[in-house]
Each structure stands twice: as C-alpha cells, then as structure tokens.
Design a protein around this motif. Structure first.
Motif, PDB file in Angstrom:
ATOM      1  N   LEU A 286       0.615  -1.256  -0.179  1.00 15.12           N
ATOM      2  CA  LEU A 286       0.223   0.036  -0.480  1.00 15.12           C
ATOM      3  C   LEU A 286       1.019   1.199   0.414  1.00 15.12           C
ATOM      4  N   ALA A 287       1.517   1.294   1.103  1.00 12.55           N
ATOM      5  CA  ALA A 287       2.609   2.126   0.468  1.00 12.55           C
ATOM      6  C   ALA A 287       3.812   2.858  -0.290  1.00 12.55           C
ATOM      7  N   ASN A 288       3.892   1.364  -0.959  1.00 14.80           N
ATOM      8  CA  ASN A 288       4.575   1.799  -2.050  1.00 14.80           C
ATOM      9  C   ASN A 288       3.969   2.476  -3.208  1.00 14.80           C
ATOM     10  N   GLY A 289       2.894   1.916  -3.315  1.00 16.66           N
ATOM     11  CA  GLY A 289       0.766   2.725  -4.160  1.00 16.66           C
ATOM     12  C   GLY A 289       1.306   4.279  -3.738  1.00 16.66           C
ATOM     13  N   VAL A 290       1.451   4.185  -2.770  1.00 18.36           N
ATOM     14  CA  VAL A 290       1.528   5.922  -2.460  1.00 18.36           C
ATOM     15  C   VAL A 290       2.126   6.143  -2.710  1.00 18.36           C
ATOM     16  N   ASN A 291       3.442   5.921  -2.249  1.00 18.84           N
ATOM     17  CA  ASN A 291       5.255   6.555  -3.018  1.00 18.84           C
ATOM     18  C   ASN A 291       4.833   6.560  -4.363  1.00 18.84           C
ATOM     19  N   GLN A 292       4.067   5.967  -5.345  1.00 22.81           N
ATOM     20  CA  GLN A 292       4.479   5.770  -6.482  1.00 22.81           C
ATOM     21  C   GLN A 292       3.226   7.321  -7.209  1.00 22.81           C
ATOM     22  N   ARG A 293       2.219   6.743  -6.693  1.00 25.48           N
ATOM     23  CA  ARG A 293       1.289   8.594  -6.697  1.00 25.48           C
ATOM     24  C   ARG A 293       1.665   9.731  -6.709  1.00 25.48           C
ATOM     25  N   VAL A 294       2.885   9.909  -5.223  1.00 24.65           N
ATOM     26  CA  VAL A 294       2.678  10.826  -5.155  1.00 24.65           C
ATOM     27  C   VAL A 294       3.785  11.776  -6.445  1.00 24.65           C
ATOM     28  N   LYS A 295       4.779  10.791  -6.869  1.00 23.74           N
ATOM     29  CA  LYS A 295       5.503  10.746  -7.282  1.00 23.74           C
ATOM     30  C   LYS A 295       5.060  11.353  -8.851  1.00 23.74           C
ATOM     31  N   ALA A 296       4.170  10.170  -9.242  1.00 21.96           N
ATOM     32  CA  ALA A 296       3.049  11.187 -10.414  1.00 21.96           C
ATOM     33  C   ALA A 296       2.731  12.157 -10.383  1.00 21.96           C
ATOM     34  N   LEU A 297       2.130  12.308  -8.835  1.00 20.14           N
ATOM     35  CA  LEU A 297       1.632  13.528  -8.823  1.00 20.14           C
ATOM     36  C   LEU A 297       2.389  15.005  -8.647  1.00 20.14           C
ATOM     37  N   GLU A 298       3.386  14.805  -8.445  1.00 16.82           N
ATOM     38  CA  GLU A 298       4.177  15.299  -8.132  1.00 16.82           C
ATOM     39  C   GLU A 298       5.106  16.569  -9.790  1.00 16.82           C
ATOM     40  N   LEU A 299       4.764  15.259 -10.517  1.00 17.27           N
ATOM     41  CA  LEU A 299       4.645  15.227 -12.020  1.00 17.27           C
ATOM     42  C   LEU A 299       3.548  16.198 -12.911  1.00 17.27           C
ATOM     43  N   GLU A 300       2.404  16.083 -12.632  1.00 13.33           N
ATOM     44  CA  GLU A 300       1.586  16.156 -12.992  1.00 13.33           C
ATOM     45  C   GLU A 300       0.834  17.787 -12.417  1.00 13.33           C
ATOM     46  N   LEU A 301       1.333  18.154 -11.308  1.00 12.75           N
ATOM     47  CA  LEU A 301       1.386  19.329 -10.760  1.00 12.75           C
ATOM     48  C   LEU A 301       2.299  20.527 -11.274  1.00 12.75           C
ATOM     49  N   ILE A 302       3.581  19.759 -11.373  1.00 13.91           N
ATOM     50  CA  ILE A 302       4.783  20.960 -12.280  1.00 13.91           C
ATOM     51  C   ILE A 302       4.054  20.799 -13.742  1.00 13.91           C
ATOM     52  N   ASN A 303       3.590  19.648 -14.564  1.00 15.38           N
ATOM     53  CA  ASN A 303       3.128  19.822 -15.347  1.00 15.38           C
ATOM     54  C   ASN A 303       1.764  20.939 -15.609  1.00 15.38           C
ATOM     55  N   ASP A 304       1.110  20.839 -15.143  1.00 10.01           N
ATOM     56  CA  ASP A 304      -0.195  21.369 -14.940  1.00 10.01           C
ATOM     57  C   ASP A 304       0.738  23.446 -14.672  1.00 10.01           C
ATOM     58  N   GLN A 305       1.846  23.813 -14.201  1.00 10.33           N
ATOM     59  CA  GLN A 305       2.272  25.014 -13.718  1.00 10.33           C
ATOM     60  C   GLN A 305       3.095  25.263 -15.812  1.00 10.33           C
ATOM     61  N   HIS A 306       3.532  24.132 -16.002  1.00  5.18           N
ATOM     62  CA  HIS A 306       3.385  24.766 -17.582  1.00  5.18           C
ATOM     63  C   HIS A 306       2.771  24.975 -18.060  1.00  5.18           C
ATOM     64  N   LYS A 307       1.539  24.299 -18.004  1.00  2.83           N
ATOM     65  CA  LYS A 307       0.064  24.184 -18.903  1.00  2.83           C
ATOM     66  C   LYS A 307       0.188  25.906 -18.644  1.00  2.83           C
ATOM     67  N   ASP A 308      -0.282  26.016 -17.126  1.00  2.00           N
ATOM     68  CA  ASP A 308      -0.587  27.705 -17.326  1.00  2.00           C
ATOM     69  C   ASP A 308       0.242  28.484 -17.598  1.00  2.00           C
ATOM     70  N   HIS A 309       1.615  28.009 -17.577  1.00  2.00           N
ATOM     71  CA  HIS A 309       3.216  29.224 -18.298  1.00  2.00           C
ATOM     72  C   HIS A 309       2.113  29.532 -19.627  1.00  2.00           C
ATOM     73  N   ILE A 310       2.192  28.045 -19.843  1.00  2.00           N
ATOM     74  CA  ILE A 310       2.578  28.339 -21.665  1.00  2.00           C
ATOM     75  C   ILE A 310       1.543  29.272 -22.359  1.00  2.00           C
ATOM     76  N   SER A 311      -0.539  28.985 -21.537  1.00  2.00           N
ATOM     77  CA  SER A 311      -1.305  29.649 -21.636  1.00  2.00           C
ATOM     78  C   SER A 311      -0.934  30.597 -21.801  1.00  2.00           C
ATOM     79  N   ILE A 312      -0.402  31.812 -20.755  1.00  2.00           N
ATOM     80  CA  ILE A 312      -0.097  32.510 -20.631  1.00  2.00           C
ATOM     81  C   ILE A 312       0.590  33.327 -22.159  1.00  2.00           C
TER      82      ILE A 312
END
Length: 403
Positions: A286-312
């Motif tokens: 279970l903890a390993n699954g949480v760990n993988q999701r945290v890493k993916a979530l961090e990339l998604e949040l960075i990607n969202d920030q890039h999207k916002d910047h690109i939109s501007i």
C-alpha cells in the motif's frame, strides 16, 4: 446387595497429560449400581491399563463431586440405564450440559435389549449399547474401538479446525489485498496530497487502522494527520526516522519509509502475530502505491504549472499577432495617404517652380520610381508581416493544444 451411596468404587487418578488422557489406555467414567459387577469390571479394566472411576448412582453434588475425583476428562462414559435416582439417560443429559463442546463417547449398558431402549439411548446421544450379561472381551473391544474412533474424530476435528482457520485467513488476506488493489486503482483520482492522504486514511480504516503521513516535496514536507492538527513530536519522529530503514516498529505503531512519503501506521495488532506479519507485508504494498502516486502527482502539478505558463505565453502571442495585423493595415493606409499627398504637392510645386516640361517630366519620373520602390518595399514588409502572423498563429494554436 446394592449400595445406594453415590461413592466412587475406585479412584484411580490418571497422570497422563493432555485433555482426556488418563493413565494408560484411557480414562473410564463408570456408572453401575451392581457392586459385584462394578468391582469386576473396574478390576478387569484397571488390569488392562485403564483408569476407572465408578459411581453407583449420580452424586448429589453432580459434576462438582465427579471432578474432585476425576481429575481429567474421561475418554468413555460407561452408563447402566437402570440406576437409582437419575437413570442413565438423565445422567447422559447432565454430562452433556457439562461437556458442551467436547462430550466423551457414551456406551449404555442394560439388562434389557428392547428396541425402545436402544432407540432412546441413541436419541439422548449414546455412541454404543451393550446388553447384559456381556462378556468382558466384548466390552474391551467396544472400549478400544470407541476410544480409537474418538481419537480419530478428534484428529479430524483438529484438522478441520486448522483447515477452517486457513480458509478464513486466506479469505481475509484476499479481502485485504482486494482493498489495497482498489486503492491502487483509484488513487489516480486524487489531485492533491491532502486528497491522496484522505483516500489512504479511508482505506486503512477498512483494516481497523489509522495513520499519519508526511509527503516529501521538492522544497518542503507536507504533514497530514487524522485530526488535521499539527503534532510536533510526531513530526520529529518522521524527520528522525526518514533515512533509518524501510520499516520501523515503535510500540504498536509501524513507520514505513519510501522516498516520497513516510506513513506512520497506528494500532497494529501486536496480540495477533499472524495478522501482524501479514499486515506489514500488505501495508508495504500500500505504501509503495502511495509513493508512486506522490511522484506522479508531483509531475502532474509541474505539468499543470507549465500549462498555465504556456497559456499565458499563448495569450501574449495572440495579442501581438492582432496588434501586428492592425498596425500593418494602418501602415498601408498611412503610406497610401502619404503618396497621394506627395503627388498632389508635387503638382502644385511644379506650377509654382515654373519648371520646363522636360525638367518636370524628369523629376516626376524620379519621384515615381522612388514611390514605386517604396511601395514595393512596403508590400514586401506587409507580406513578411502576413507570413510572420501565420507562423505566430500556428504557434499559438500548438501552445493551446491539450497535452
């Protein structure tokens, strides 16, 4: 002459260990009011290495008296049906009240062999029936078979109990794995660390557990607890234990460390070693699954920030294109007006300067050539701006495309 006193005629006490094991071949609880027969049977069975405790009727103090004399559970209860006081059937029922879960085998004896008595003996829970007078060899065979059968049945019951326990453990483990798999399948829906923690907490509640967690982000750590409060000492435990190993036991708590998350599991079942060990394996998954999701979530949040910047950037470029198109149109109009004004002014100047026709034609030709060159240059500029505008529009469209 029959004695009506409820006293054991023999009190040989077995020293064997384990439930239901007396001395030698087994322990017999015997009810017989015929003193001579009781002594004969008791002496014979003891000579065959059985422990025998015999009563001529059911004692007044019941099982309290019997247990004072009979220190171990009997393997067989041998009961004469016709007894003073409680008869054999009633004694069998009294014994069943005492041995609710592990009733010894019961052999009834009687001077009658009527079908009604045999059926009644079976009805109250008897295992066998022997009619008087019987031969000692017959009794010995029945006792041996009954004890062997009871032993086999006991082993089968133990095996059945173990099998049931294994089935239950397997079903429990499969159920718990199903909970974890369901978490892994749905964790992608969590779009923030807090949402992921809430999902983890709900999953652990299905195990009867609770937990705090710390998510390790690039610049800081985010701590989450069930009561949404800060617990400084608990946070210090997280900080001190992060690099101390994958799994650390702290009393009835277990801390599981991964690169992107640490989870402090609370209320671990220390009183159930089997479940405790199984849970530790499952919680690592279970903890390993949480760990993988945290890493993916961090990339998604960075990607969202890039999207916002690109939109501007796309919006800025779009505005630049619109401004260029507007300026290009205005420039063309202004240039056209300048040329018209120039032609008009030159015509007036020619009249005022009183130029010869030849001089006027030469000057006009030079001016016309200059205007033509300027117009050509302006046209190329407009075409370049148009091409630049197309490129910028395509760039803006690409920037706005979903990734």
């Amino acid at each position: 002459m029959r004695s009506l006193q409820a006293q054991p005629s023999s009190t040989s006490k077995g020293k064997g260990k384990g439930k239901g094991k007396g001395k030698g071949k087994g322990c017999i609880l015997y009810f017989e009011d015929d003193k001579d027969l009781a002594k004969l049977i008791t002496d014979t069975l003891e000579s065959l290495d059985y422990t025998v405790v015999c009563y001529n009727q059911y004692p007044q103090d019941g099982m309290t008296e019997i247990e004072r004399t009979l220190l171990v559970r009997p393997d067989v209860i041998l009961i004469d049906i016709r007894l003073p006081g409680k008869d054999g059937y009633e004694i069998c029922k009294e014994l069943q009240k005492h041995y609710t879960k592990d009733m010894p085998a019961v052999i009834f004896t009687s001077g009658k062999s009527a079908t009604e008595e045999i059926m009644r003996a079976y009805e109250v829970g008897g295992d066998d029936y022997i009619a008087k007078p019987y031969r000692l060899a017959e009794l010995q065979v029945k006792l041996e078979k009954t004890i062997a059968s009871a032993s086999t049945m006991g082993q089968l019951n133990e095996e059945l109990s173990r099998a049931r326990s294994m089935v239950y453990d397997t079903m429990t483990e499969n159920s718990e794995l199903g909970i974890i798999l369901r978490f892994l399948e749905t964790s992608f829906m969590a779009k923030s660390y807090k949402a992921l923690y809430d999902h983890l907490l709900a999953t652990l509640n299905e195990f009867g557990l609770s937990a705090s967690a710390t998510f390790y982000l690039k610049e800081e750590a985010e701590y989450c607890s069930p009561d949404n409060c800060d617990h400084p000492l608990e946070q210090r435990v997280f900080n001190a234990s992060k690099n101390k190993g994958r799994m650390i036991d702290v009393g009835n708590k277990t801390l599981i460390n991964y690169s992107a998350v640490s989870i402090l599991i609370k209320s671990m079942p220390l009183d159930n070693p089997l479940r405790y060990g199984r849970l530790k394996d499952q919680l690592c998954l279970l903890a390993n699954g949480v760990n993988q999701r945290v890493k993916a979530l961090e990339l998604e949040l960075i990607n969202d920030q890039h999207k916002d910047h690109i939109s501007i950037v796309a919006n800025v470029i779009g505005q630049m294109v619109l401004d260029m198109e507007k300026n290009s149109v205005n420039l063309s109009k202004d240039f056209e007006n300048i040329i018209l004004d120039l032609e008009s002014n030159l015509g007036e100047d020619f009249v005022r300067f009183n130029l010869l026709q030849e001089e006027e034609d030469a000057l006009m030709t030079s001016v016309t050539d200059t205007i033509t060159s300027a117009s050509s240059l302006l046209q190329r500029s407009v075409e370049f701006e148009a091409q630049y505008s197309i490129v910028m529009q395509e760039l803006m469209q690409n920037l706005n495309k979903p990734t």
